[in-house]
Each structure stands twice: as structure tokens, then as C-alpha cells.
Scaffold this motif. Sequence first.
Motif, PDB file in Angstrom:
ATOM      1  N   ARG A  65      83.252 100.470  28.025  1.00  0.00           N
ATOM      2  CA  ARG A  65      84.615  99.767  27.615  1.00  0.00           C
ATOM      3  C   ARG A  65      84.330  98.390  27.750  1.00  0.00           C
ATOM      4  O   ARG A  65      85.047  97.498  27.022  1.00  0.00           O
ATOM      5  CB  ARG A  65      85.399 100.354  28.759  1.00  0.00           C
ATOM      6  CG  ARG A  65      86.038 101.672  28.575  1.00  0.00           C
ATOM      7  CD  ARG A  65      87.080 102.067  29.592  1.00  0.00           C
ATOM      8  NE  ARG A  65      87.246 103.452  29.369  1.00  0.00           N
ATOM      9  CZ  ARG A  65      87.509 104.336  30.411  1.00  0.00           C
ATOM     10  NH1 ARG A  65      87.471 103.765  31.650  1.00  0.00           N
ATOM     11  NH2 ARG A  65      88.075 105.522  30.120  1.00  0.00           N
ATOM     12  N   VAL A  66      83.379  97.993  28.593  1.00  0.00           N
ATOM     13  CA  VAL A  66      82.872  96.530  28.377  1.00  0.00           C
ATOM     14  C   VAL A  66      82.461  96.119  27.186  1.00  0.00           C
ATOM     15  O   VAL A  66      82.650  95.097  26.747  1.00  0.00           O
ATOM     16  CB  VAL A  66      81.912  96.171  29.820  1.00  0.00           C
ATOM     17  CG1 VAL A  66      81.324  94.986  29.739  1.00  0.00           C
ATOM     18  CG2 VAL A  66      82.786  96.437  31.188  1.00  0.00           C
ATOM     19  N   VAL A  67      81.553  97.100  26.564  1.00  0.00           N
ATOM     20  CA  VAL A  67      81.076  96.806  25.227  1.00  0.00           C
ATOM     21  C   VAL A  67      82.153  96.455  24.118  1.00  0.00           C
ATOM     22  O   VAL A  67      82.240  95.576  23.401  1.00  0.00           O
ATOM     23  CB  VAL A  67      80.127  97.844  24.979  1.00  0.00           C
ATOM     24  CG1 VAL A  67      79.681  97.631  23.359  1.00  0.00           C
ATOM     25  CG2 VAL A  67      78.758  97.753  25.716  1.00  0.00           C
ATOM     26  N   GLU A  68      83.249  97.314  24.076  1.00  0.00           N
ATOM     27  CA  GLU A  68      84.632  97.037  23.435  1.00  0.00           C
ATOM     28  C   GLU A  68      85.097  95.853  23.607  1.00  0.00           C
ATOM     29  O   GLU A  68      85.577  95.307  22.727  1.00  0.00           O
ATOM     30  CB  GLU A  68      85.318  98.384  23.772  1.00  0.00           C
ATOM     31  CG  GLU A  68      84.877  99.869  23.012  1.00  0.00           C
ATOM     32  CD  GLU A  68      84.808  99.586  21.623  1.00  0.00           C
ATOM     33  OE1 GLU A  68      85.293  99.184  20.977  1.00  0.00           O
ATOM     34  OE2 GLU A  68      83.762 100.122  21.160  1.00  0.00           O
ATOM     35  N   LEU A  69      85.191  95.610  25.112  1.00  0.00           N
ATOM     36  CA  LEU A  69      86.012  94.423  25.386  1.00  0.00           C
ATOM     37  C   LEU A  69      85.236  92.900  24.739  1.00  0.00           C
ATOM     38  O   LEU A  69      85.723  92.112  24.153  1.00  0.00           O
ATOM     39  CB  LEU A  69      86.148  94.059  26.909  1.00  0.00           C
ATOM     40  CG  LEU A  69      87.534  94.949  27.349  1.00  0.00           C
ATOM     41  CD1 LEU A  69      87.026  95.018  29.051  1.00  0.00           C
ATOM     42  CD2 LEU A  69      88.578  94.435  27.047  1.00  0.00           C
ATOM     43  N   ASN A  70      83.872  93.230  24.841  1.00  0.00           N
ATOM     44  CA  ASN A  70      82.982  91.978  24.394  1.00  0.00           C
ATOM     45  C   ASN A  70      83.386  91.985  22.792  1.00  0.00           C
ATOM     46  O   ASN A  70      83.041  90.981  22.251  1.00  0.00           O
ATOM     47  CB  ASN A  70      81.696  92.300  24.601  1.00  0.00           C
ATOM     48  CG  ASN A  70      81.299  91.415  26.155  1.00  0.00           C
ATOM     49  OD1 ASN A  70      81.989  90.604  26.463  1.00  0.00           O
ATOM     50  ND2 ASN A  70      80.499  92.444  26.968  1.00  0.00           N
ATOM     51  N   ARG A  71      83.344  93.321  22.261  1.00  0.00           N
ATOM     52  CA  ARG A  71      83.430  93.314  20.753  1.00  0.00           C
ATOM     53  C   ARG A  71      84.762  92.744  20.208  1.00  0.00           C
ATOM     54  O   ARG A  71      84.859  92.115  19.307  1.00  0.00           O
ATOM     55  CB  ARG A  71      83.280  94.792  20.216  1.00  0.00           C
ATOM     56  CG  ARG A  71      83.201  94.786  18.800  1.00  0.00           C
ATOM     57  CD  ARG A  71      82.960  96.250  18.334  1.00  0.00           C
ATOM     58  NE  ARG A  71      81.601  96.793  18.865  1.00  0.00           N
ATOM     59  CZ  ARG A  71      81.287  97.922  19.222  1.00  0.00           C
ATOM     60  NH1 ARG A  71      82.231  99.012  19.482  1.00  0.00           N
ATOM     61  NH2 ARG A  71      80.314  98.195  19.682  1.00  0.00           N
ATOM     62  N   ALA A  72      85.775  92.780  21.092  1.00  0.00           N
ATOM     63  CA  ALA A  72      87.140  92.464  20.905  1.00  0.00           C
ATOM     64  C   ALA A  72      87.311  90.797  21.374  1.00  0.00           C
ATOM     65  O   ALA A  72      88.123  90.024  21.148  1.00  0.00           O
ATOM     66  CB  ALA A  72      88.376  93.097  21.421  1.00  0.00           C
ATOM     67  N   ALA A  73      86.286  90.208  21.805  1.00  0.00           N
ATOM     68  CA  ALA A  73      86.265  88.791  22.408  1.00  0.00           C
ATOM     69  C   ALA A  73      86.652  87.919  21.443  1.00  0.00           C
ATOM     70  O   ALA A  73      87.257  86.939  21.874  1.00  0.00           O
ATOM     71  CB  ALA A  73      84.962  88.467  22.981  1.00  0.00           C
ATOM     72  N   PRO A  74      86.209  87.814  19.940  1.00  0.00           N
ATOM     73  CA  PRO A  74      86.386  86.736  19.132  1.00  0.00           C
ATOM     74  C   PRO A  74      87.922  86.763  18.867  1.00  0.00           C
ATOM     75  O   PRO A  74      88.672  85.858  18.903  1.00  0.00           O
ATOM     76  CB  PRO A  74      85.827  87.215  18.145  1.00  0.00           C
ATOM     77  CG  PRO A  74      84.581  87.882  18.535  1.00  0.00           C
ATOM     78  CD  PRO A  74      84.889  88.706  19.709  1.00  0.00           C
TER      79      PRO A  74
END
Length: 102
Positions: A65-74
Motif C-alpha cells: 500500500r505504501v508503494v501504491e501511495l508513492n506511485r500516486a504521489a505525482p
Amino acid sequence: MIKASPRSRRVGEQIRRELAELIRDELRDPRLALVSMTSVEVSLDLAYARIYVTLLGDPAERAERVVELNRAAPLLRRELGRRMRIHTVPKLEFAIARIKAR
């Protein structure tokens, strides 16, 4: 550790409030529905922000989930730029919060 300035603390709190709303309303991923942001650390030059989150689930699910959040960061950064009155919107990095044992 460098002490945070009053301005970076205020910006961090505003980022936390806005991100909570953005994650709830804009990201349509049900796995991210129960994300809780514990704190936001903003660099003194306001260029970077590390957002500490707590999540439910086993460690592998939380890391995913943290990876998904970092993917959505932009996307989140762009939306923050539209909502906040700030010259430079910090680059966002999500990390799992370390909870202290009592």
C-alpha cells in the motif's frame, strides 16, 4: 536532526489535512481507504515532504500500500498544488510510521 521551522510545521499540517481529503475523495482504491497519516516532515526549504502513515494488515500488505501511495504521489502533488497557496509544492514520499512500544 534539524529542527523544523514554524513555517515548515504549518505547511506540514496543511499538507496532512489536504492529503487526507485527497486520498479519501480522489483515489478510488478501496485498499487505501483506511490510511491514517500520523505526521508530515517537511524540509526547511519546503522542497520535500515525508508523510508517515499507519495501515491495517500484515507487513507485506502494508508495504504494498505504501508503494501504491508513492506511485500516486505525482497525482497527489499536482492536486495539492491546485489547493494550496504555496510557491513550491514539496515532492511527496510516503513511509510507514514507526510506532513506539510502551
